[in-house]
Design an enzyme around this catalytic site. Sequence first.
Site, short mmCIF file in Angstrom:
data_model
loop_
_atom_site.label_atom_id
_atom_site.label_comp_id
_atom_site.label_asym_id
_atom_site.label_seq_id
_atom_site.Cartn_x
_atom_site.Cartn_y
_atom_site.Cartn_z
CB ILE A 152 -0.96 -0.01 1.20
CG1 ILE A 152 -2.03 -1.10 1.02
CG2 ILE A 152 -1.63 1.35 1.38
CD1 ILE A 152 -2.93 -1.29 2.23
CG ASP A 186 12.75 1.17 13.86
OD1 ASP A 186 11.50 1.04 13.89
OD2 ASP A 186 13.50 0.61 14.69
CE1 TYR A 227 -2.30 -5.06 11.33
CE2 TYR A 227 -4.58 -5.85 11.31
CZ TYR A 227 -3.53 -5.13 10.72
OH TYR A 227 -3.76 -4.47 9.54
CB ILE A 287 -5.46 -4.31 0.41
CG1 ILE A 287 -6.51 -3.46 1.15
CG2 ILE A 287 -4.94 -3.60 -0.82
CD1 ILE A 287 -7.76 -3.16 0.35
CB THR A 314 -0.10 -6.30 -0.47
OG1 THR A 314 -0.35 -7.05 0.73
CG2 THR A 314 -0.97 -5.05 -0.48
N PRO A 315 1.73 -8.40 -1.74
CG PRO A 315 3.79 -7.83 -2.69
CD PRO A 315 2.51 -7.24 -2.20
#
Length: 263
Positions: free
Chosen positions: A18, A58, A152, A187, A189-190
């Site tokens: 993203i 970071d 998460y 979504i 994504t890899p």
Amino acid sequence: MTKLSGKKCLVTGAAMGIGEGICRLFSEQGAHVIVTDINEDKGKQLANEIGGEFFYLDVSSEKAWDAVEEKFPQIDVVVNNAGITGFEERVSPHDPENVSFEEWRWVHQVNLDGTFLGCRYAIRAMKERGEGSIINMSSRSGIVGIPGAAAYASSKAAIRNHTKSVALYCAQKGWNIRCNSVHPAAIMTPIWDAMLGDGADRDANEAAMVASTPLKRFGTVEEVAALTLLLASDDVKYMTGSELNVDGGLLAGSAAAPGSENE
């Protein structure tokens, strides 16, 4: 006339997925994009491709953000996109009973602390001119509980709430510094490749993953980037403290009417 012409935009977690999509669209729309990530190789490559610049960051480190503030004392748009699920390096329990304190803290340090530090930097870098846009990447998981990914979900819920605190604080100060959150669901994504595979069963695996989503498909990086562009632009200057879902209708409820044959 491009929507972000003349604006300096900093995106975290920008090297892929993203974040990469946001950087590419912002650049196309005239922004000078600062690509930040811990993946130096991919980040530098992307920055070179879009004519931006790369900065190693970071997001969980306060000292790293101090370096950002020194390097970029003024900014127009900050997208706090960097985040982890907690399953990137190892698979271990993340349910409320068995998640380790170390794993819990790790996810919150990157997702929540990183967003807090990014918002703090953005306010300081925007307040002199009194305007700007802060966009925080939350998640559908920040609105509903996720038993198997409690850390998460907790971190993304906190991002959702902190967005509103930042928006209200800036408004109280009389600044036109807007802060909104984006809430994607699945979504493409890899990160999904390992679960979906690359063989003949991939289409079936994709369909199974989104079976509970009313639109019955994954979202795309481009769709999330387009919404982020809207929030970054001057088109919605009256929008702050809002949360916008990109979830295929998942949070709206069931697509089937009660008593229908699709129940």
